[in-house]
Design a protein around this motif. Structure first.
Motif, PDB file in Angstrom:
ATOM      1  N   GLU A   1       0.830  -1.211   0.000  1.00  0.00           N
ATOM      2  CA  GLU A   1       0.000   0.000   0.000  1.00  0.00           C
ATOM      3  C   GLU A   1       0.866   1.263   0.000  1.00  0.00           C
ATOM      4  OE1 GLU A   1       0.753  -1.202   4.235  1.00  0.00           O
ATOM      5  OE2 GLU A   1       0.010  -2.276   2.503  1.00  0.00           O
ATOM      6  N   ASP A   2       0.324   2.342  -0.586  1.00  0.00           N
ATOM      7  CA  ASP A   2       0.984   3.638  -0.593  1.00  0.00           C
ATOM      8  C   ASP A   2       0.768   4.350   0.735  1.00  0.00           C
ATOM      9  OD1 ASP A   2       1.829   3.372  -3.226  1.00  0.00           O
ATOM     10  OD2 ASP A   2       0.013   4.300  -4.031  1.00  0.00           O
ATOM     11  N   LYS A   3       1.628   5.297   1.021  1.00  0.00           N
ATOM     12  CA  LYS A   3       1.446   6.160   2.189  1.00  0.00           C
ATOM     13  C   LYS A   3       0.255   7.071   1.899  1.00  0.00           C
ATOM     14  CE  LYS A   3       3.816   9.714   4.846  1.00  0.00           C
ATOM     15  NZ  LYS A   3       2.790  10.726   4.749  1.00  0.00           N
ATOM     16  N   VAL A   4      -0.681   7.154   2.842  1.00  0.00           N
ATOM     17  CA  VAL A   4      -1.884   7.950   2.578  1.00  0.00           C
ATOM     18  C   VAL A   4      -2.179   9.001   3.646  1.00  0.00           C
ATOM     19  CG1 VAL A   4      -3.023   6.226   1.135  1.00  0.00           C
ATOM     20  CG2 VAL A   4      -3.373   6.177   3.597  1.00  0.00           C
ATOM     21  N   VAL A   5      -1.546   8.937   4.797  1.00  0.00           N
ATOM     22  CA  VAL A   5      -1.782   9.922   5.846  1.00  0.00           C
ATOM     23  C   VAL A   5      -0.453  10.405   6.410  1.00  0.00           C
ATOM     24  CG1 VAL A   5      -4.037   8.979   6.501  1.00  0.00           C
ATOM     25  CG2 VAL A   5      -1.987   8.183   7.665  1.00  0.00           C
ATOM     26  N   LYS A   6      -0.531  11.470   7.183  1.00  0.00           N
ATOM     27  CA  LYS A   6       0.656  12.042   7.830  1.00  0.00           C
ATOM     28  C   LYS A   6       1.263  11.027   8.799  1.00  0.00           C
ATOM     29  CE  LYS A   6       2.006  16.194  10.403  1.00  0.00           C
ATOM     30  NZ  LYS A   6       3.086  15.544  11.070  1.00  0.00           N
ATOM     31  N   ASN A   7       2.599  11.045   8.892  1.00  0.00           N
ATOM     32  CA  ASN A   7       3.290  10.192   9.853  1.00  0.00           C
ATOM     33  C   ASN A   7       2.818  10.502  11.269  1.00  0.00           C
ATOM     34  OD1 ASN A   7       4.860   9.734   7.567  1.00  0.00           O
ATOM     35  ND2 ASN A   7       6.786  10.335   8.510  1.00  0.00           N
ATOM     36  N   ARG A   8       2.818   9.509  12.124  1.00  0.00           N
ATOM     37  CA  ARG A   8       2.507   9.711  13.540  1.00  0.00           C
ATOM     38  C   ARG A   8       3.748  10.139  14.315  1.00  0.00           C
ATOM     39  NH1 ARG A   8      -2.626  10.086  15.291  1.00  0.00           N
ATOM     40  NH2 ARG A   8      -1.865   9.302  17.237  1.00  0.00           N
ATOM     41  N   PHE A   9       4.923   9.933  13.765  1.00  0.00           N
ATOM     42  CA  PHE A   9       6.157  10.473  14.326  1.00  0.00           C
ATOM     43  C   PHE A   9       7.106  10.696  13.158  1.00  0.00           C
ATOM     44  CE2 PHE A   9       7.207   6.006  14.153  1.00  0.00           C
ATOM     45  CZ  PHE A   9       8.558   5.963  13.890  1.00  0.00           C
ATOM     46  N   HIS A  10       8.150  11.482  13.390  1.00  0.00           N
ATOM     47  CA  HIS A  10       9.103  11.748  12.314  1.00  0.00           C
ATOM     48  C   HIS A  10      10.504  11.863  12.900  1.00  0.00           C
ATOM     49  CE1 HIS A  10       8.240  15.907  13.687  1.00  0.00           C
ATOM     50  NE2 HIS A  10       9.520  16.074  13.427  1.00  0.00           N
ATOM     51  N   LEU A  11      11.489  11.840  12.032  1.00  0.00           N
ATOM     52  CA  LEU A  11      12.879  12.023  12.430  1.00  0.00           C
ATOM     53  C   LEU A  11      13.264  13.488  12.306  1.00  0.00           C
ATOM     54  CD1 LEU A  11      14.647   9.077  10.574  1.00  0.00           C
ATOM     55  CD2 LEU A  11      13.869   9.148  12.942  1.00  0.00           C
ATOM     56  N   ASP A  12      14.107  13.943  13.206  1.00  0.00           N
ATOM     57  CA  ASP A  12      14.789  15.223  13.058  1.00  0.00           C
ATOM     58  C   ASP A  12      16.232  14.914  12.686  1.00  0.00           C
ATOM     59  OD1 ASP A  12      12.577  16.721  13.767  1.00  0.00           O
ATOM     60  OD2 ASP A  12      13.251  17.127  15.808  1.00  0.00           O
ATOM     61  N   VAL A  13      16.667  15.386  11.529  1.00  0.00           N
ATOM     62  CA  VAL A  13      18.061  15.257  11.119  1.00  0.00           C
ATOM     63  C   VAL A  13      18.756  16.498  11.668  1.00  0.00           C
ATOM     64  CG1 VAL A  13      19.635  15.098   9.158  1.00  0.00           C
ATOM     65  CG2 VAL A  13      17.408  13.957   9.065  1.00  0.00           C
ATOM     66  N   THR A  14      19.499  16.319  12.751  1.00  0.00           N
ATOM     67  CA  THR A  14      20.067  17.441  13.494  1.00  0.00           C
ATOM     68  C   THR A  14      21.468  17.749  12.985  1.00  0.00           C
ATOM     69  OG1 THR A  14      18.770  16.743  15.400  1.00  0.00           O
ATOM     70  CG2 THR A  14      20.542  18.312  15.811  1.00  0.00           C
ATOM     71  N   VAL A  15      21.604  18.888  12.318  1.00  0.00           N
ATOM     72  CA  VAL A  15      22.893  19.278  11.740  1.00  0.00           C
ATOM     73  C   VAL A  15      23.333  20.675  12.170  1.00  0.00           C
ATOM     74  CG1 VAL A  15      22.624  17.803   9.706  1.00  0.00           C
ATOM     75  CG2 VAL A  15      21.785  20.159   9.638  1.00  0.00           C
ATOM     76  N   GLY A  16      22.419  21.460  12.733  1.00  0.00           N
ATOM     77  CA  GLY A  16      22.722  22.853  13.058  1.00  0.00           C
ATOM     78  C   GLY A  16      23.626  23.041  14.245  1.00  0.00           C
TER      79      GLY A  16
ATOM     80  N   PRO B   1      25.481  29.984  17.385  1.00  0.00           N
ATOM     81  CA  PRO B   1      24.539  31.079  17.123  1.00  0.00           C
ATOM     82  C   PRO B   1      23.505  30.695  16.047  1.00  0.00           C
ATOM     83  CG  PRO B   1      26.823  31.800  16.810  1.00  0.00           C
ATOM     84  CD  PRO B   1      26.855  30.336  17.069  1.00  0.00           C
ATOM     85  N   LEU B   2      22.339  31.309  16.134  1.00  0.00           N
ATOM     86  CA  LEU B   2      21.233  31.011  15.221  1.00  0.00           C
ATOM     87  C   LEU B   2      21.646  31.133  13.755  1.00  0.00           C
ATOM     88  CD1 LEU B   2      18.275  30.350  14.688  1.00  0.00           C
ATOM     89  CD2 LEU B   2      17.768  32.793  14.935  1.00  0.00           C
ATOM     90  N   GLU B   3      22.364  32.168  13.384  1.00  0.00           N
ATOM     91  CA  GLU B   3      22.740  32.338  11.968  1.00  0.00           C
ATOM     92  C   GLU B   3      23.636  31.209  11.472  1.00  0.00           C
ATOM     93  OE1 GLU B   3      21.313  34.304   9.744  1.00  0.00           O
ATOM     94  OE2 GLU B   3      20.044  34.807  11.458  1.00  0.00           O
ATOM     95  N   THR B   4      24.508  30.713  12.321  1.00  0.00           N
ATOM     96  CA  THR B   4      25.361  29.581  11.948  1.00  0.00           C
ATOM     97  C   THR B   4      24.526  28.314  11.814  1.00  0.00           C
ATOM     98  OG1 THR B   4      27.242  30.585  13.088  1.00  0.00           O
ATOM     99  CG2 THR B   4      27.389  28.216  12.599  1.00  0.00           C
ATOM    100  N   ARG B   5      23.609  28.100  12.762  1.00  0.00           N
ATOM    101  CA  ARG B   5      22.723  26.933  12.673  1.00  0.00           C
ATOM    102  C   ARG B   5      21.889  26.997  11.405  1.00  0.00           C
ATOM    103  NH1 ARG B   5      21.246  28.450  17.978  1.00  0.00           N
ATOM    104  NH2 ARG B   5      19.040  28.456  17.386  1.00  0.00           N
ATOM    105  N   ARG B   6      21.358  28.187  11.095  1.00  0.00           N
ATOM    106  CA  ARG B   6      20.554  28.365   9.884  1.00  0.00           C
ATOM    107  C   ARG B   6      21.372  28.021   8.637  1.00  0.00           C
ATOM    108  NH1 ARG B   6      16.204  31.985   9.295  1.00  0.00           N
ATOM    109  NH2 ARG B   6      16.924  32.959  11.195  1.00  0.00           N
ATOM    110  N   ALA B   7      22.602  28.488   8.561  1.00  0.00           N
ATOM    111  CA  ALA B   7      23.456  28.208   7.395  1.00  0.00           C
ATOM    112  C   ALA B   7      23.730  26.706   7.275  1.00  0.00           C
ATOM    113  CB  ALA B   7      24.762  28.998   7.493  1.00  0.00           C
ATOM    114  N   ARG B   8      23.983  26.041   8.400  1.00  0.00           N
ATOM    115  CA  ARG B   8      24.237  24.602   8.379  1.00  0.00           C
ATOM    116  C   ARG B   8      23.003  23.829   7.920  1.00  0.00           C
ATOM    117  NH1 ARG B   8      27.281  23.825  14.220  1.00  0.00           N
ATOM    118  NH2 ARG B   8      29.266  24.811  13.630  1.00  0.00           N
ATOM    119  N   VAL B   9      21.846  24.217   8.458  1.00  0.00           N
ATOM    120  CA  VAL B   9      20.598  23.542   8.083  1.00  0.00           C
ATOM    121  C   VAL B   9      20.324  23.753   6.595  1.00  0.00           C
ATOM    122  CG1 VAL B   9      18.088  23.554   8.381  1.00  0.00           C
ATOM    123  CG2 VAL B   9      19.590  23.540  10.393  1.00  0.00           C
ATOM    124  N   ASP B  10      20.466  24.995   6.113  1.00  0.00           N
ATOM    125  CA  ASP B  10      20.203  25.271   4.702  1.00  0.00           C
ATOM    126  C   ASP B  10      21.136  24.483   3.784  1.00  0.00           C
ATOM    127  OD1 ASP B  10      18.108  26.966   5.339  1.00  0.00           O
ATOM    128  OD2 ASP B  10      19.274  28.807   5.071  1.00  0.00           O
TER     129      ASP B  10
END
Length: 149
Positions: A78-93, A100-109
């Motif tokens: 079957e295909d995925k049809v609804v939103k996940n009940r949990f998800h992963l956070d890929v933490t790179v920031g 600092p926020l600007e550095t985290r933002r650049a890393r995430v982007d």
């Protein structure tokens, strides 16, 4: 001791394993000793050929340092049809306390750009003026939600 593995239902296990190994810096799990491929291993257990899917059966990934859980991508009809009940956070920031926020933002982007090239898509940016948080909501190649943080 209790351990766990994360199981992801999907249509194309090998494609998903490659994407998530890249995203999480995991590696393909080698087949058990004495077997050249996972297909050979599953055949030895009596799994019918029609249930083995495509490719060599490389459908699980592991943390090369042994800290994170094993992740198995299980083919389902079957295909995925609804939103996940949990998800992963890929933490790179980095940690809010250390980076600092600007550095985290650049890393995430930068990571978002890399993951888009690998097959992910962007849903929305999660950021508000005056709030020390930045993340990007994304979808993996089969539409499962995750965040780059």
């Amino acid at each position: 001791m209790v351990s766990c593995q994360l199981v992801v239902d999907c249509a194309a296990p090998e494609r998903m394993a490659r994407f998530w190994a890249d995203a999480l810096q995991y590696t393909a799990e080698p087949p058990p000793g004495g077997f050249d491929t996972w297909r050979d291993y599953w055949r030895s257990l009596g799994v019918p050929e029609e249930e083995l899917g495509e490719g060599d059966g490389s459908d699980s990934i592991v943390d090369p340092e042994g800290h994170g859980p094993r992740i198995w991508f299980q083919q389902v009809p079957e295909d995925k049809v609804v939103k996940n009940r949990f998800h992963l956070d890929v933490t790179v920031g980095g940690r809010r306390e250390d980076v600092p926020l600007e550095t985290r933002r650049a890393r995430v982007d930068a990571e978002v750009e890399r993951l888009v090239q690998a097959g992910a898509s962007v849903v929305r940016v999660l950021s508000q003026p005056g709030v020390d948080h930045y993340a990007v909501a994304m979808l993996d190649p089969e539409g499962n939600e995750f965040d780059a943080v």
